[in-house]
Enzyme design. Structure first.
Site, mmCIF file in Angstrom:
data_model
loop_
_atom_site.group_PDB
_atom_site.id
_atom_site.type_symbol
_atom_site.label_atom_id
_atom_site.label_comp_id
_atom_site.label_asym_id
_atom_site.label_seq_id
_atom_site.Cartn_x
_atom_site.Cartn_y
_atom_site.Cartn_z
ATOM 1 N N SER A 158 42.402 41.732 11.663
ATOM 2 C CA SER A 158 42.896 40.646 12.503
ATOM 3 C C SER A 158 44.353 40.930 12.857
ATOM 4 C CB SER A 158 42.799 39.327 11.750
ATOM 5 O OG SER A 158 43.777 39.307 10.733
ATOM 6 N N LYS A 159 44.927 40.011 13.610
ATOM 7 C CA LYS A 159 46.306 40.196 14.074
ATOM 8 C C LYS A 159 47.280 40.480 12.940
ATOM 9 C CE LYS A 159 46.278 37.572 18.314
ATOM 10 N NZ LYS A 159 46.060 36.175 18.579
#
Ligand code: GLU
Length: 469
Positions: free
Chosen positions: A238-239
C-alpha cells in the site's frame, strides 16, 4: 489447440497501481507467449467512482509498460443492452427471478446476521413467488441451495465452496443496472476469454461467477488467482510502502523493461534467473510457474535490476527514455550522436535515468562551475605547467581518439615526471566541475576537441587568476 484469450479489466477508479500492472503483465505475457489474444476492458459500471482521468492514466501506464492489446478497449458502460439481454436469458431459463423485498427488511436481516457474527444472506422469500418486472424490483440469481461449487485454479488447485453459503445474489438492481459479478461473466463469455489471471482478492467472487457460467451454459475459463504483492513488512502493498502508481516509477527513472522484469519476478520464476529481456519473458512465461506465495516488493532490488537493464540496453534505445529527464534539466533536442557517446560513458554507473541525466549535465554546460572543495584541493598553481603541456599536446592531435589521447597524456607525464593520478583529478575538475565522473579519456573523447580544449584553457586561466590574486 484452442487460441488463448486473456484480458485485463481494470476499474478506472484511480491510477494503475503496482499490483494491477502485474496482473496486466501476466495476462499479456501469457497471451503473447501462446500467440493468443489479449483484450483490454474498462470496468466502468460504477459510474460514481469511474473517471475519464483514471481511464487516461491507465492507458498512459500501459503504454509506458509496452503492454498493447489486440481487442478493445471495451467499456462496460457501453454494453448495457447486452447485459439486459443476458438478464432476460437468465429469467427465461429459470435461473433468475424478480424480488420485491423492501430494502429496509433486507437491511434488518443483514444487521441481525452480522450481530451474531454470521454471513448476511438473502432468505429466499421471493424465490418461488413468480413475480414479474415492476417498480423497485431487483433480479436475483437462483443459486443452488445444496451441494458444492468447485473452483479449479491453476495456481491454488481446487477450492471447494458450499453452495449453501452462496445466497441468491442480485444480478440487476431495481433501476435495471447489472451488478459486478454478472457483467464480468457476460463479458468474459461473450469475449471468448478462456484464461482469467487475476489477484486472489477476487477468489470470493469466483464461485458466484462459476454458477453464472453454468446457468448460461458456457464453458469455464482456466482461473489463476495470483497472491497479492506484499510490502517489506509482509502486509499487503500500500501507499505506506512507497509509490503505488506505475507512472511514478517511470518518473523516478526506471526503464519499463526493468520494471516489467521486476514485476513478473514478483510472482513467477524460471529457475533462479533474475534478469530477463522483454522478449525472453515472452518466450519463457507460463502460468505453470506462477508462485503460490506472495511476492515482497523491494524497491532496492528493483533499482539494482534497473541498473542492469540500463547497462544492457543499447545507447540508442535509451535515448527516448532519457530525453524527458534531460528536458526537465533544460537540455532539449540534444544531438543524437553526442548523446549516444555520453550514454556510453554513463550506462555502467547509473542506477536510474535520473542518475544518468544528472551525470550527463556537465557535458552540455557552456562554462563549468568548479565545486568549491575540488577547486581548493586540485586546482593549485603547481598543476599549471602540466596542464599547459597537456593543452598544447592535445592541440597537436590529429585524431581525437583514445590512442591519440593516451599519447598526449604520456608526453605530459614524461615532461613533468608525474603519474597519471596527479594530472587526472585536476583535468577531471576542469572538464566536469567535480571529482566524480566517468573516466577522463572517455569524457575527453565524447566532449570533442573544441569543448575539451576550451575547458582546459579556462581552468588554466582560472588557476592563473588565483595566483595573481
Ligand atoms: N475490475 C476488477 C479490478 O479492477 C477486475 C475483475 C477481474 O479480473 O475479474 O479489480
Amino acid at each position: 489447440m484452442e487460441e488463448i484469450i486473456t484480458r485485463f479489466p481494470p476499474s478506472p477508479t484511480g491510477y494503475l497501481h503496482v499490483g494491477g500492472a502485474r496482473t496486466a503483465l501476466f495476462n499479456w505475457l501469457y497471451a503473447r507467449h501462446k500467440k493468443g489474444k489479449f483484450i483490454l476492458r474498462i470496468e466502468d459500471t460504477d459510474v460514481k467512482r469511474s473517471t475519464q482521468a483514471s481511464v487516461d492514466a491507465i492507458f498512459e501506464a500501459l503504454e509506458w509498460l509496452g503492454i498493447d492489446w489486440d481487442e478493445g478497449p471495451y467499456f462496460q458502460s457501453q454494453r448495457f443492452d447486452l447485459y439486459r439481454e443476458y438478464i432476460g436469458k437468465l429469467l427465461e431459463n429459470g435461473h433468475a427471478y424478480y424480488c420485491d423485498c423492501p430494502p429496509e427488511r433486507l437491511e434488518r436481516m443483514r444487521k441481525a446476521a452480522m450481530d451474531v457474527g454470521g454471513k448476511p444472506k438473502y432468505d429466499g422469500t421471493c424465490r418461488e413467488k413468480g413475480l414479474g418486472p415492476g417498480e423497485g424490483r431487483v433480479v436475483r440469481f437462483k443459486s443452488p441451495l445444496t451441494g458444492t461449487t468447485v473452483m479449479p485454479d491453476v495456481i491454488k488447485g481446487n477450492i471447494v465452496f458450499q453452495n449453501a453459503e452462496l445466497d441468491d445474489f442480485v444480478v440487476a438492481r431495481s433501476d435495471g443496472t447489472p451488478t459486478y459479478n454478472f457483467v464480468v461473466v457476460v463479458d468474459d463469455v461473450t469475449m471468448g476469454i478462456n484464461t482469467v489471471i487475476r489477484g486472489d482478492d477476487h477468489v470470493n467472487n469466483t464461485p458466484r461467477q462459476i454458477l453464472l457460467y453454468k446457468a448460461l451454459g458456457a464453458d469455464l475459463p482456466a482461473f489463476g488467482h495470483v497472491p497479492m504483492v506484499l510490502g517489506n513488512d509482509r502486509t499487503r502493498l500500500s501507499k505506506r510502502h512507497g509509490a503505488m502508481s506505475v507512472t511514478a516509477y517511470r518518473d523516478m527513472g526506471f526503464l519499463p523493461d526493468a520494471f516489467i522484469n521486476y514485476m513478473v519476478r514478483l510472482g513467477w520464476s524460471h529457475g533462479d534467473q533474475e534478469f530477463f529481456t522483454r522478449s525472453e519473458l515472452i518466450e519463457k512465461f507460463d502460468i505453470d510457474h506462477i508462485g503460490k506465495s506472495a511476492g515482497v516488493f523491494d524497491p532496492e532490488k528493483l533499482t539494482a535490476l534497473n541498473a542492469d537493464h540500463i547497462k544492457a540496453t543499447p545507447p540508442e534505445s535509451l535515448i527516448p527514455h532519457l530525453k524527458p529527464f534531460l528536458a526537465e534539466r533544460s537540455i532539449v533536442d540534444p544531438d543524437p550522436e553526442f548523446l549516444k557517446g555520453i550514454i556510453r560513458t554513463l550506462n555502467t554507473r547509473s542506477k536510474t535515468l535520473i542518475d544518468m541525466a544528472d551525470g550527463a549535465l556537465f557535458y552540455f554546460k557552456d562554462s563549468i562551475e568548479y565545486d568549491e572543495k575540488a577547486d581548493k584541493k586540485f586546482l593549485k598553481p603547481a598543476v599549471l605547467p602540466p596542464l599547459e603541456t597537456l593543452l598544447s599536446e592535445l592541440e597537436k592531435l590529429k585524431t581525437w581518439d583514445e590512442t591519440g589521447l593516451e599519447t598526449a597524456f604520456k608526453a605530459t607525464m614524461e615532461a613533468h615526471d608525474l603519474k597519471l593520478g596527479k594530472i587526472a583529478q585536476p583535468v577531471r575538475v576542469a572538464l566536469t566541475g567535480g571529482t566524480v565522473s566517468p573516466g577522463i579519456f572517455e569524457i575527453i573523447e565524447v566532449l570533442g576537441k573544441d569543448k575539451s580544449l576550451d575547458r582546459l584553457s579556462r581552468v588554466i586561466g582560472h588557476i592563473q587568476g588565483k595566483s595573481e590574486g
